[in-house]
Motif scaffolding. Structure first.
Motif, PDB file in Angstrom:
ATOM      1  N   ALA A 136      -1.054  -7.732  -0.158  1.00  9.05           N
ATOM      2  CA  ALA A 136      -2.473  -8.058  -0.300  1.00  9.05           C
ATOM      3  C   ALA A 136      -3.313  -7.079   0.523  1.00  9.05           C
ATOM      4  O   ALA A 136      -4.365  -6.619   0.063  1.00  9.05           O
ATOM      5  CB  ALA A 136      -2.735  -9.494   0.133  1.00  9.05           C
ATOM      6  N   ALA A 137      -2.844  -6.763   1.714  1.00 13.63           N
ATOM      7  CA  ALA A 137      -3.565  -5.809   2.566  1.00 13.63           C
ATOM      8  C   ALA A 137      -3.590  -4.433   1.919  1.00 13.63           C
ATOM      9  O   ALA A 137      -4.622  -3.741   1.949  1.00 13.63           O
ATOM     10  CB  ALA A 137      -2.911  -5.745   3.943  1.00 13.63           C
ATOM     11  N   LEU A 138      -2.486  -4.016   1.327  1.00 11.75           N
ATOM     12  CA  LEU A 138      -2.456  -2.719   0.644  1.00 11.75           C
ATOM     13  C   LEU A 138      -3.422  -2.691  -0.533  1.00 11.75           C
ATOM     14  O   LEU A 138      -4.098  -1.683  -0.769  1.00 11.75           O
ATOM     15  CB  LEU A 138      -1.039  -2.404   0.156  1.00 11.75           C
ATOM     16  CG  LEU A 138      -0.032  -1.996   1.216  1.00 11.75           C
ATOM     17  CD1 LEU A 138       1.328  -1.754   0.579  1.00 11.75           C
ATOM     18  CD2 LEU A 138      -0.490  -0.765   1.968  1.00 11.75           C
ATOM     19  N   CYS A 139      -3.514  -3.778  -1.254  1.00 10.28           N
ATOM     20  CA  CYS A 139      -4.456  -3.855  -2.371  1.00 10.28           C
ATOM     21  C   CYS A 139      -5.891  -3.738  -1.872  1.00 10.28           C
ATOM     22  O   CYS A 139      -6.717  -3.046  -2.490  1.00 10.28           O
ATOM     23  CB  CYS A 139      -4.270  -5.163  -3.131  1.00 10.28           C
ATOM     24  SG  CYS A 139      -2.700  -5.253  -4.001  1.00 10.28           S
ATOM     25  N   LEU A 140      -6.201  -4.389  -0.758  1.00  9.62           N
ATOM     26  CA  LEU A 140      -7.549  -4.284  -0.200  1.00  9.62           C
ATOM     27  C   LEU A 140      -7.852  -2.864   0.268  1.00  9.62           C
ATOM     28  O   LEU A 140      -8.986  -2.395   0.141  1.00  9.62           O
ATOM     29  CB  LEU A 140      -7.724  -5.273   0.952  1.00  9.62           C
ATOM     30  CG  LEU A 140      -7.838  -6.733   0.528  1.00  9.62           C
ATOM     31  CD1 LEU A 140      -7.866  -7.631   1.761  1.00  9.62           C
ATOM     32  CD2 LEU A 140      -9.063  -6.958  -0.330  1.00  9.62           C
ATOM     33  N   VAL A 141      -6.850  -2.179   0.800  1.00 10.69           N
ATOM     34  CA  VAL A 141      -7.035  -0.784   1.199  1.00 10.69           C
ATOM     35  C   VAL A 141      -7.423   0.049  -0.017  1.00 10.69           C
ATOM     36  O   VAL A 141      -8.333   0.885   0.050  1.00 10.69           O
ATOM     37  CB  VAL A 141      -5.760  -0.218   1.875  1.00 10.69           C
ATOM     38  CG1 VAL A 141      -5.835   1.295   2.002  1.00 10.69           C
ATOM     39  CG2 VAL A 141      -5.553  -0.845   3.230  1.00 10.69           C
ATOM     40  N   LEU A 142      -6.740  -0.163  -1.133  1.00  8.53           N
ATOM     41  CA  LEU A 142      -7.075   0.577  -2.350  1.00  8.53           C
ATOM     42  C   LEU A 142      -8.499   0.284  -2.816  1.00  8.53           C
ATOM     43  O   LEU A 142      -9.225   1.186  -3.243  1.00  8.53           O
ATOM     44  CB  LEU A 142      -6.082   0.248  -3.459  1.00  8.53           C
ATOM     45  CG  LEU A 142      -4.675   0.805  -3.269  1.00  8.53           C
ATOM     46  CD1 LEU A 142      -3.749   0.274  -4.364  1.00  8.53           C
ATOM     47  CD2 LEU A 142      -4.698   2.317  -3.278  1.00  8.53           C
ATOM     48  N   VAL A 143      -8.913  -0.960  -2.730  1.00  2.00           N
ATOM     49  CA  VAL A 143     -10.279  -1.318  -3.117  1.00  2.00           C
ATOM     50  C   VAL A 143     -11.277  -0.608  -2.215  1.00  2.00           C
ATOM     51  O   VAL A 143     -12.249   0.013  -2.685  1.00  2.00           O
ATOM     52  CB  VAL A 143     -10.490  -2.851  -3.054  1.00  2.00           C
ATOM     53  CG1 VAL A 143     -11.961  -3.210  -3.186  1.00  2.00           C
ATOM     54  CG2 VAL A 143      -9.656  -3.536  -4.121  1.00  2.00           C
ATOM     55  N   ILE A 144     -11.054  -0.657  -0.913  1.00  2.30           N
ATOM     56  CA  ILE A 144     -11.965  -0.031   0.047  1.00  2.30           C
ATOM     57  C   ILE A 144     -11.980   1.485  -0.140  1.00  2.30           C
ATOM     58  O   ILE A 144     -13.033   2.115  -0.126  1.00  2.30           O
ATOM     59  CB  ILE A 144     -11.583  -0.426   1.485  1.00  2.30           C
ATOM     60  CG1 ILE A 144     -11.872  -1.911   1.689  1.00  2.30           C
ATOM     61  CG2 ILE A 144     -12.337   0.416   2.509  1.00  2.30           C
ATOM     62  CD1 ILE A 144     -11.269  -2.500   2.939  1.00  2.30           C
ATOM     63  N   GLU A 145     -10.801   2.083  -0.338  1.00  2.00           N
ATOM     64  CA  GLU A 145     -10.717   3.530  -0.540  1.00  2.00           C
ATOM     65  C   GLU A 145     -11.434   3.963  -1.808  1.00  2.00           C
ATOM     66  O   GLU A 145     -11.938   5.078  -1.890  1.00  2.00           O
ATOM     67  CB  GLU A 145      -9.249   3.966  -0.608  1.00  2.00           C
ATOM     68  CG  GLU A 145      -8.519   3.917   0.710  1.00  2.00           C
ATOM     69  CD  GLU A 145      -8.889   5.054   1.630  1.00  2.00           C
ATOM     70  OE1 GLU A 145      -9.218   6.148   1.140  1.00  2.00           O
ATOM     71  OE2 GLU A 145      -8.843   4.847   2.857  1.00  2.00           O
TER      72      GLU A 145
END
Length: 63
Positions: free
Chosen positions: A5-14
Motif C-alpha cells: 500500500a505504501a509503494l502504491c502511494l509512492v507511485l501516486v505521489i511521484e
C-alpha cells in the motif's frame, strides 16, 4: 500488505508533479541530470533520512 500500500502511494505521489506541471517537472529533471554523483547521493541520503524521521514521528504519534 501495508508495504505494498505504501509503494502504491509512492507511485501516486511521484506521478502528481509530471501530471500537474509537466514542463516544470521536465526542467527539474534536466537540472538534476547535471548534478554530480556526490550531489545525487547526498540528495538520496537526505531523502532516506527525512523518510525515516517522518515514519518514526508518525508511528510515535499515531501508534
Amino acid at each position: 500488505m501495508d508495504f505494498f500500500a505504501a509503494l502504491c502511494l509512492v507511485l501516486v505521489i511521484e506521478g502528481l508533479l509530471p501530471f500537474l506541471a509537466p514542463r516544470a517537472w521536465r526542467e527539474t529533471m534536466l537540472r538534476l541530470a547535471r548534478f554530480s554523483d556526490g550531489q545525487l547521493r547526498m540528495i538520496g541520503l537526505l531523502s532516506i533520512a527525512a523518510g525515516l524521521v517522518s515514519y518514526w514521528i508518525t508511528v510515535a504519534l499515531l501508534g
